[in-house]
Design an enzyme around this catalytic site. Structure first.
Site, PDB file in Angstrom:
ATOM      1  N   CYS A   1       0.809  -1.215   0.000  1.00  0.00           N
ATOM      2  CA  CYS A   1       0.000   0.000   0.000  1.00  0.00           C
ATOM      3  C   CYS A   1       0.840   1.263   0.000  1.00  0.00           C
ATOM      4  CB  CYS A   1      -0.927  -0.010   1.213  1.00  0.00           C
ATOM      5  SG  CYS A   1      -1.965   1.442   1.366  1.00  0.00           S
TER       6      CYS A   1
ATOM      7  N   GLY B   1      -7.784   5.697   3.855  1.00  0.00           N
ATOM      8  CA  GLY B   1      -7.095   5.497   5.110  1.00  0.00           C
ATOM      9  C   GLY B   1      -7.758   4.522   6.069  1.00  0.00           C
TER      10      GLY B   1
ATOM     11  N   LYS C   1     -18.292  -9.131   8.192  1.00  0.00           N
ATOM     12  CA  LYS C   1     -17.620  -9.374   6.912  1.00  0.00           C
ATOM     13  C   LYS C   1     -16.111  -9.226   7.075  1.00  0.00           C
ATOM     14  CE  LYS C   1     -21.558  -7.980   4.083  1.00  0.00           C
ATOM     15  NZ  LYS C   1     -22.065  -7.068   3.015  1.00  0.00           N
TER      16      LYS C   1
ATOM     17  N   MET D   1      -6.899  -6.985  -7.849  1.00  0.00           N
ATOM     18  CA  MET D   1      -7.198  -6.043  -8.926  1.00  0.00           C
ATOM     19  C   MET D   1      -6.003  -5.144  -9.217  1.00  0.00           C
ATOM     20  SD  MET D   1     -11.054  -4.874  -7.872  1.00  0.00           S
ATOM     21  CE  MET D   1     -10.578  -4.460  -6.209  1.00  0.00           C
TER      22      MET D   1
ATOM     23  N   CYS E   1     -19.891  -4.470 -13.316  1.00  0.00           N
ATOM     24  CA  CYS E   1     -20.095  -3.061 -13.677  1.00  0.00           C
ATOM     25  C   CYS E   1     -21.545  -2.784 -14.070  1.00  0.00           C
ATOM     26  CB  CYS E   1     -19.173  -2.681 -14.836  1.00  0.00           C
ATOM     27  SG  CYS E   1     -17.416  -2.862 -14.463  1.00  0.00           S
TER      28      CYS E   1
ATOM     29  N   CYS F   1     -23.490  -1.848 -11.035  1.00  0.00           N
ATOM     30  CA  CYS F   1     -22.800  -1.028 -10.030  1.00  0.00           C
ATOM     31  C   CYS F   1     -23.708   0.102  -9.545  1.00  0.00           C
ATOM     32  CB  CYS F   1     -21.520  -0.445 -10.625  1.00  0.00           C
ATOM     33  SG  CYS F   1     -20.610   0.606  -9.474  1.00  0.00           S
TER      34      CYS F   1
ATOM     35  N   LEU G   1     -20.909   5.110  -5.459  1.00  0.00           N
ATOM     36  CA  LEU G   1     -20.194   6.368  -5.673  1.00  0.00           C
ATOM     37  C   LEU G   1     -19.215   6.540  -4.518  1.00  0.00           C
ATOM     38  CD1 LEU G   1     -23.234   8.657  -6.581  1.00  0.00           C
ATOM     39  CD2 LEU G   1     -21.631   7.602  -8.194  1.00  0.00           C
ATOM     40  N   ARG G   2     -18.198   7.356  -4.734  1.00  0.00           N
ATOM     41  CA  ARG G   2     -17.183   7.553  -3.689  1.00  0.00           C
ATOM     42  C   ARG G   2     -16.847   9.022  -3.542  1.00  0.00           C
ATOM     43  NH1 ARG G   2     -16.453   2.888  -6.230  1.00  0.00           N
ATOM     44  NH2 ARG G   2     -15.963   1.040  -4.985  1.00  0.00           N
TER      45      ARG G   2
ATOM     46  N   ASP H   1      11.878 -24.367  -4.112  1.00  0.00           N
ATOM     47  CA  ASP H   1      10.507 -24.872  -4.079  1.00  0.00           C
ATOM     48  C   ASP H   1       9.618 -24.147  -5.071  1.00  0.00           C
ATOM     49  OD1 ASP H   1       8.251 -26.391  -2.804  1.00  0.00           O
ATOM     50  OD2 ASP H   1       7.625 -24.348  -2.307  1.00  0.00           O
TER      51      ASP H   1
END
Length: 620
Positions: free
Chosen positions: A87, A127, A215, A249, A312, A315, A318-319, A590
C-alpha cells in the site's frame, strides 16, 4: 423529489403504539412482560419498514445506462496506522494539507444531500477511518438522516474492539474488516506493525455485540496467501462471518499481472474439493459478491469477482475522497471537487447538477483494466522510471500522484507486495528485493554474489575444543548465563543457480506459484526468528532486526541472497543469518522446481559478525 408520505407514516406510528426513530422508521416500545428485541431484530424490522416506504429515486443519481446509485462510500481520512507493503512506503505518503480536507460539517452536508436524493447506504472508509477522533460523532449524526438504512465501516480492525461499543450505540449497522492472513508472523511482515491479535479481538467483539454477519475481506494473491483459503473458510463453521475472497485487482504501481491473480473459479474449485456440499446462495441484483454456504456452518463465504466476472452492469456505488472529490468509478480517473463547489457557496440545486453531470458521464465498465486479463504482459512498474539505476528495496522514491493517493483515500488498497523491483537499464533487467526500506542503500546490494576469499579482519581466537559437547562427548547446550550482553550483528549469503529457463520466469515474475522473491524473502525473515526451533542447540535470541535481500544475477542465471541479523545479548546471531539465507534459498528452489530440477543451492557462508569475546570477523 417527491415528499415522503409523512402523514400516513405518522398515523401508522400512532395506531400501533410506536414511537418514531430519527429516520422515520418506527421503533417498538418495550412492553412489560415481553422479551426485548435484539439490536439485529430491530434493525431488520427498520430496514423492512423503510423498503416499504421508499421515495421515488432521484434522476441525479441515475446514469445513462439506467444504473441507480444508492450506495455512497465516504473517506474520512488519508491517514492509516499500518504501513502495508502493498500500500505505501514505511514512512507513509504525502498527506493533503488539513485545510484541503473535508470538515465534519462538509461531510455531513454532502451526506445529507445524497441521502435526500436516494442514497440509502453509506460506508465510511479511509485510510483507516477509526483513527479519526470524531468518527463516533459522525456515525451518530449520519444515523439521524431520514431514509438512510445502513451505516457501514471498512476498517483494518486495530482500533475496532475499543471503539465498537460506542459506534454501535451511535448507529453503526455493518462492519467490514480487512484481513489477508491468519498467520501472525506473516501479518506483521505485510503491515510492518504488530496488531494481528487486536484485529482478531475486534472480530470477536463484533460477534459479541450481535453483528451478523461480520464481513472479513481477504484479497487473494498467488504466492502470498492463496494457501490459506481453507483456513479462512474453516472460521465460518463456528462463527457468523462472511469471509469475502477478493480477486486481486490492478492499481497504478502494484505490478499487477495475470499470474498473481487467483480467479473466482479457481478459488471455488479449491473449496469444493474440501467441501463438495458447498451451495450457492441467492444474491441481490446490485450485489458485488457471489455468496456460498456450507450446510451446518454458521457463516458463509463470498467471492468478489472484480476481474473474472465484473459487476459493472449493476454497479450502484459512488465515492467521495477525503479531500472532497467525487469518483463515480473506482478505476476511473475522472473526479469532480464537491469541496470546491461547497466552499464557493453552491446551492443544493447547483450541487445536484454537478453530481448529476458526473454520474451521467460514468462509463459502462472499467474495460481498460479488463483488457489486462487478455494480454497480461510482464508488468514493469513505470512509477520507478525516473531512476535509470538499481531501485533498492521498496521505498517509493517519487511522491504518490493524486490518482494513486485518491485510490488509497477511497478505502481500496493496491494489495500486492511491491517487493521485487527492476533495474531499468535495458541491458540488465534485474529484479531486486529487500525486506528493509533504506533510501541510502547501496544499489549493488549483493556484492557477495561474486566469489570472494575469506579473510578475517583481525585475530580470531579459536576454541581448543567443540563447545557443544561435554567432557564425555555428548551433545550439550552452551551455558551463556555468565556472559555479558553486547550488540551482536551477523551477515550471511547464499546463491541459487537457476538455469536460464527458471531464471527468466523469476525475472519476469511469471512463475505459476507467484512471486518467488517475495515468498523467499518472507521465508528468510521467518526462519531467522525460528532458528532455535530448527537448530537443536541454538539459544533463543530476541532479534531486534532482520533484513533480507534478494538480487538476480543475469550473468550466472542465479539468485543472490543476503541476510543481516541484529540482537543485544550474550550470544551471537550468525546462526540466525545463516538459517535465513538457507531457508530463503530452499524456498526459491521450491517455487521453481516445477520448471527445472537442475537447480543448485550453494555458497552458503558467513560474511561478517561483530560482538562477542572472540572478536569481529569480516569476509572481504
Amino acid at each position: 423529489m417527491a415528499a415522503r408520505p409523512v402523514s400516513r407514516m405518522l398515523q401508522r406510528v400512532l395506531r400501533s403504539g410506536l414511537r418514531s426513530c430519527s429516520s422515520g422508521a418506527p421503533v417498538t416500545q418495550h412492553r412489560p412482560g415481553e422479551p426485548p428485541q435484539t439490536a439485529a431484530e430491530e434493525l431488520s424490522r427498520r430496514r423492512q419498514f423503510l423498503r416499504e416506504h421508499a421515495a421515488p429515486f432521484s434522476a441525479f443519481l441515475t446514469d445513462s445506462f439506467g444504473r441507480q446509485h444508492s450506495y455512497l462510500r465516504i473517506s474520512l481520512t488519508e491517514k492509516c496506522n499500518l504501513r502495508c507493503q502493498y500500500c505505501m512506503p514505511e514512512e507513509g505518503v504525502p498527506l493533503t494539507p488539513k485545510a484541503d480536507l473535508l470538515t465534519t460539517e462538509e461531510i455531513l452536508t454532502l451526506a445529507r444531500l445524497f441521502v435526500k436524493e436516494g442514497i440509502d447506504k453509506i460506508r465510511l472508509t479511509g485510510g483507516e477511518p477509526l483513527i479519526r477522533p470524531d468518527v463516533v460523532d459522525i456515525v451518530a449524526r449520519l444515523h439521524q438522516l431520514e431514509g438512510l438504512r445502513t451505516i457501514g465501516i471498512t476498517t483494518n480492525g486495530i482500533n475496532l474492539a475499543r471503539l465498537l461499543p460506542q459506534l454501535q450505540k451511535a448507529g453503526l449497522s455493518a462492519i467490514n474488516i480487512s484481513l489477508d492472513t491468519l498467520v501472525p508472523a506473516k501479518f506483521e511482515f505485510i503491515v510492518r506493525r504488530k496488531g494481528f491479535h487486536k484485529v482478531m479481538e475486534g472480530i470477536h467483539k463484533a460477534i459479541e455485540l450481535g453483528y451478523s454477519p461480520v464481513k472479513v475481506n481477504c484479497v487473494v494473491m498467488r504466492g502470498l496467501n492463496e494457501d490459506e483459503l481453507l483456513d479462512f473458510v474453516a472460521l465460518t463453521e463456528g462463527l457468523p462471518l462472511d469471509v469475502r475472497f477478493i480477486e486481486y485487482m490492478p492499481f497504478d504501481g502494484n505490478r499487477w499481472n495475470f499470474k498473481k491473480m487467483v480467479s473466482y473459479k479457481e478459488m471455488l474449485d479449491t473449496l469444493r474439493q474440501q467441501w463438495p456440499e458447498l451451495e450457492k446462495l441467492p444474491e441481490e441484483e446490485s450485489s458485488t459478491a457471489k455468496a456460498f454456504k456450507i450446510p451446518g456452518f454458521r457463516g458463509q463465504v463470498s467471492f468478489i469477482t472484480s476481474m473474472s466476472e465484473h459487476f459493472c452492469g449493476t454497479c450502484n456505488r459512488l465515492r467521495i475522497t477525503a479531500d472532497g472529490n467525487l469518483k463515480v468509478c473506482l478505476f476511473g480517473n475522472s473526479e469532480v471537487s464537491l469541496r470546491d463547489h461547497l466552499r464557493a457557496g453552491a446551492s443544493e440545486e447547483e450541487l445536484r447538477r454537478v453530481i448529476g453531470a458526473a454520474v451521467g458521464r460514468k462509463k459502462r465498465q472499467h474495460a481498460e483494466f479488463l483488457l489486462l486479463l487478455q494480454d497480461s504482459p510482464p508488468a514493469i512498474p513505470s512509477i520507478f522510471s525516473q531512476d535509470p539505476f538499481c531501485v533498492q528495496g521498496i521505498r517509493h522514491r517519487v511522491s504518490f500522484s493524486n490518482q494513486k493517493a485518491t485510490l488509497w483515500e477511497g478505502g481500496w488498497f493496491p494489495r500486492t507486495p511491491l517487493l521485487a523491483q527492476w533495474r531499468l537499464r535495458s541491458s540488465c533487467p534485474q529484479r531486486h528485493y529487500s525486506s528493509h526500506l533504506d533510501s541510502d542503500a547501496n544499489p549493488k546490494c549483493l556484492s557477495a554474489v561474486a566469489q570472494a576469499p575469506a579473510t578475517p579482519s583481525g585475530p580470531l581466537p579459536t576454541a581448543d575444543q567443540l563447545t557443544h559437547v561435554d567432557t564425555e562427548g555428548r551433545a550439550a547446550m552452551v551455558d551463556v548465563g555468565g556472559k555479558p550482553d553486547t550488540e551482536r550483528v551477523a551477515v550471511a549469503s547464499a546463491v541459487v543457480l537457476l538455469g536460464s529457463v527458471a531464471f527468466k520466469l523469476v525475472q519476469e515474475n511469471q512463475l505459476k506459484k507467484g512471486d518467488a522473491l517475495a515468498v523467499a524473502q518472507l521465508a528468510g525473515v521467518q526462519a531467522a526468528k525460528l532458528t532455535s526451533q530448527l537448530i537443536p542447540l541454538c539459544h533463543h535470541v530476541a532479534l531486534s532486526h532482520v533484513q533480507v535481500w534478494l538480487e538476480l544475477d543475469a550473468t550466472r542465471h542465479a539468485v543472490g541472497i543476503r541476510a543481516s541479523c541484529r540482537a543485544r545479548g550474550p550470544t551471537g546471531v550468525e546462526m540466525e543469518a545463516l538459517t535465513a539465507v538457507a531457508v530463503a534459498a530452499l524456498t526459491v528452489y521450491d517455487m521453481c522446481k516445477a520448471v527445472s530440477r537442475d537447480i543448485v543451492l550453494g555458497e552458503i557462508k558467513l560474511l561478517s559478525k561483530t560482538g562477542g569475546q572472540r572478536g569481529d570477523f569480516q569476509r572481504t
